[in-house]
Design an enzyme around this catalytic site. Structure first.
Site, PDB file in Angstrom:
ATOM      1  N   ASP A  76       4.338  -1.133  -5.941  1.00 55.05           N
ATOM      2  CA  ASP A  76       3.157  -1.244  -5.079  1.00 55.05           C
ATOM      3  C   ASP A  76       2.059  -0.255  -5.462  1.00 55.05           C
ATOM      4  O   ASP A  76       0.926  -0.373  -4.998  1.00 55.05           O
ATOM      5  CB  ASP A  76       3.543  -0.987  -3.612  1.00 55.05           C
ATOM      6  CG  ASP A  76       4.510  -2.021  -3.079  1.00 55.05           C
ATOM      7  OD1 ASP A  76       4.370  -3.200  -3.468  1.00 55.05           O
ATOM      8  OD2 ASP A  76       5.403  -1.661  -2.289  1.00 55.05           O
ATOM      9  N   ASP A 123       3.227  -5.477   1.722  1.00 60.98           N
ATOM     10  CA  ASP A 123       4.440  -5.686   0.943  1.00 60.98           C
ATOM     11  C   ASP A 123       5.531  -6.121   1.922  1.00 60.98           C
ATOM     12  O   ASP A 123       5.379  -5.965   3.137  1.00 60.98           O
ATOM     13  CB  ASP A 123       4.810  -4.383   0.237  1.00 60.98           C
ATOM     14  CG  ASP A 123       6.159  -4.462  -0.452  1.00 60.98           C
ATOM     15  OD1 ASP A 123       6.386  -5.457  -1.159  1.00 60.98           O
ATOM     16  OD2 ASP A 123       6.971  -3.543  -0.271  1.00 60.98           O
ATOM     17  N   ASP A 130       5.493   0.406  -0.175  1.00 64.49           N
ATOM     18  CA  ASP A 130       6.362   1.576  -0.261  1.00 64.49           C
ATOM     19  C   ASP A 130       6.971   1.816  -1.637  1.00 64.49           C
ATOM     20  O   ASP A 130       7.516   2.879  -1.891  1.00 64.49           O
ATOM     21  CB  ASP A 130       7.513   1.445   0.746  1.00 64.49           C
ATOM     22  CG  ASP A 130       8.537   0.411   0.305  1.00 64.49           C
ATOM     23  OD1 ASP A 130       8.113  -0.716  -0.029  1.00 64.49           O
ATOM     24  OD2 ASP A 130       9.741   0.721   0.291  1.00 64.49           O
TER      25      ASP A 130
END
Length: 675
Positions: A568, A371, A564
């Site tokens: 996600d 990410d 995080d």
């Protein structure tokens, strides 16, 4: 990954057998009640580590009975300790720890799974009892059960349940009822109802904005790093945080169909699809158990063919001794001890593995998906570039900008105010805020406009046509109705991100992807800066999930995802191994992930992989040692030169060596010198 399915049983005071979940070293997940600022806060919860007396009670009771029996029989040579006392005494000690194992062996046989470790332990110890070696039978079963308790109680299985996921859903909604607003559960709100969301609150349900405008933090849902501006009539997503003013929203979706509920449902479904890898002890037991069983049968019966004076009872005795010697006690203990060493070394370095199987799995990854916001970037804006023209310097335009922005509470204002100006700021007057566009006012008597392109256009100010496009958020400034420059704000790359990407590549992970819900131009800019070859932005949570699932389903590809945010979580659940940022990561990401990096440093993934690889090496060293000694003692037992006691003490010695070897993991230096 292995496609073997594991059961979800746990060891309890009444069952100390080695089932699928008890062999799988697990830790309790960090839930919403946990302060996510680091390991120190987590470790302060003493209740998590309280001694579980009911779990240890069978071990303690059996151990005391065995020890006292040995003292009565061999030290005091007590006259009362004869067969009618001794046999029930040792049998009681044996049944306390052995009965659950025997039950598991019977269940396994009923499922046509004969050659399990339960079967081997049961046959070997029952055989020892049959030939009168009662203390040996108790000792062997005691060691075996203690090995199971040792691993299962220290880090027990943490089941991901819907009740844990529900903790991150919005809890309340302020809904219009009878000309007033009442606070209810979001489940009680109907489509078409009007709800009110205060500043700082999370939007509980999807809906249409009826207020003039809104400033929202949507990072948890979309991964978008910028604060988002919405005008009347826009669709707003549940889970977004209101940053500006009280909002009036018309609900368009029920609670179960809202954005946040949809994401959590994807987490549940994706996690249920993830196969659990088969533990090393299971693989070894499938080979080791039938071999030693058939060898014991052969040792008992084959001599009948070759010896004229064959005595069945003598060779049965040797076969039973062979089985007792072959009990994999040291093997059962040495493997979890190796994992404990790895788990301990990882925790000391701010890395939390939720299970020993993830130590195995992380060594196999060949594809890493990242990410962006909060993972390789800080999630906080900083000044990336200043472009002053028309005779103004960087210091000049920043002084004007800070004078105006000092009267704003917009999240981007702080990034502009953090810039160091080398002279006192002039006082701004008549500052006016243009919602979603910027600010205007007077500084030193000059008209100053600070904001986006729309604000300057509204004020009749034209931007130069030759401005180079730059990734990030542009803040333009006009002084005395003339364009004076711009400041580019961007999400800041973490200090160790570049070194992390390089180190990960050096470990042999050749394919690295970055997926983000942020703008594709911003995502591509960060990817180029970090030398990440594949990147894609403008992705919704379901887009990320589909992208990673395509990678995961490809043959010979073991995929890890590091993220995080709430958005996600579905990907963390679906990939082969999920890695979450534990310091500032969302609760649902931490709950769903398999590995947690407590200090949010992506470079800690390198440390995690190195520790895992070293852990595997030490485990295999222990396995080789155990098998070498076992084979030697088995040969001696087969020819009548080794007794059961020698086998038991050999196991204890091997276990001590395994402990010492595993402790080495805690002594190693993990600053980059180990791999």
């Amino acid at each position: 990954m292995s496609n073997l399915q594991h059961t979800d049983k746990e060891i309890n005071p009444k069952c100390c057998s080695m089932d699928e979940s008890s062999s799988n070293i697990e830790v309790q997940p960090i839930t919403n009640s946990t302060n996510k600022r680091g390991l120190s806060d987590y470790s302060q919860d003493s209740s998590r580590f309280s001694f579980n007396w009911p779990l240890y009670l069978p071990i303690i009771t059996s151990g005391l009975l065995l020890l006292s029996g040995l003292v009565f029989e061999f030290y005091f040579k007590a006259s009362f300790f004869i067969n009618w006392v001794k046999i029930p005494w040792y049998l009681l000690a044996y049944l306390i720890v052995g009965l659950p194992v025997i039950k598991e062996a019977v269940k396994a046989i009923g499922k046509k799974q004969i050659f399990t470790e339960f079967f081997l332990m049961s046959i070997a110890t029952i055989g020892a009892i049959a030939i009168g070696e009662y203390p040996e039978a108790v000792a062997v079963m005691l060691f075996y059960t203690f090995g199971e308790i040792l691993q299962s109680n220290a880090l027990r299985k943490a089941k991901r349940s819907i009740s844990a996921l529900l903790d991150i859903r919005p809890k309340i909604a302020h809904v219009a009822r009878s000309n007033t607003y009442v606070t209810v559960s979001p489940e009680e709100v109907n489509i078409g109802d009007m709800i009110r969301v205060k500043v700082g609150e999370s939007i509980p349900l999807d809906g249409i904005l009826h207020s003039a405008s809104a400033q929202l933090n949507t990072a948890a849902i979309t991964g978008e790093s910028n604060v988002q501006h919405f005008d009347r009539g826009h669709n707003l997503m549940a889970g977004s945080i209101n940053l500006s003013n009280v909002l009036e929203i018309e609900v368009t979706k029920s609670y179960k169909d809202s954005s946040i509920s949809r994401i959590l449902d994807m987490v549940q479904n994706a996690n249920s699809k993830k196969a659990k890898s088969e533990l090393l002890i299971r693989k070894l037991a499938k080979i080791y158990t039938p071999i030693v069983f058939y060898l014991a049968v052969a040792l008992c019966l084959v001599p009948m063919i070759f010896l004229d004076q064959y005595v069945f009872s003598d060779w049965l005795y040797r076969a039973l001794v062979f089985l007792v010697i072959s009990c994999p006690c040291a093997l059962v203990i040495s493997i979890p001890l190796g994992y404990f060493g790895g788990l301990g070394a990882a925790s000391r370095n701010g890395i939390l593995f939720k299970g020993s199987n993830y130590i195995d799995q992380i060594t196999k990854i060949n594809t890493l998906v990242l990410d962006k916001t909060g993972t390789v970037t800080t999630g906080k804006f900083g000044i990336k570039y200043i472009d002053a023209i028309n005779g103004y310097s960087d210091q000049n335009i920043m002084a004007y900008i800070q004078s105006i922005e000092s009267q704003s509470n917009h999240p981007l204002a702080q990034a502009l105010l953090d810039y160091s100006v080398d002279h006192p700021l002039p006082q701004a007057q008549d500052v006016e805020e243009w919602s979603g566009r910027g600010l205007s006012g007077r500084v030193n008597g000059d008209e100053v406009v600070v904001g986006n392109e729309n604000l300057l256009s509204m004020k009749g100010i034209t931007l130069p046509q030759n401005l180079n496009p730059l990734s990030g958020t542009a803040i333009y400034i006009a002084i005395k109705d003339e364009y004076a420059g711009r400041v580019i704000l961007a999400d800041q790359v973490k200090e160790d991100a570049e070194a992390a990407i390089l180190g990960i590549k050096n470990l042999g992970i050749s394919e690295i992807y970055m997926l983000s819900g942020d703008k594709d131009s911003i995502t591509q800019g960060i990817a180029k800066e970090l030398n990440i070859p594949y990147a894609q932005g403008d992705l919704l949570p379901e887009d990320k999930l589909a992208y990673v699932e395509d990678l995961t389903y490809q043959q010979d590809r073991i995929t890890a995802f590091m993220g995080d945010g709430i958005n996600d979580a579905p990907v963390l659940a679906a990939c082969d191994i999920g890695i979450a940022m534990g310091g500032m990561g969302s609760d649902i990401a931490i709950e769903t992930a398999d590995v947690i990096l407590q200090n949010d440093q992506p470079s800690k993934l390198i440390t995690a992989i190195k520790i895992a690889r070293s852990t595997q090496r030490i485990i295999w060293q222990n396995i080789y040692l155990v098998f070498a000694v076992k084979i030697l003692v088995l040969i001696l037992g087969a020819i009548g030169y080794a007794s059961m006691w020698e086998a038991v003490f050999a196991d204890v010695g091997l276990a001590l060596v395994a402990i010492a070897n595993a402790i080495r993991l805690q002594k190693m230096n993990w600053d980059g010198t180990n791999s």
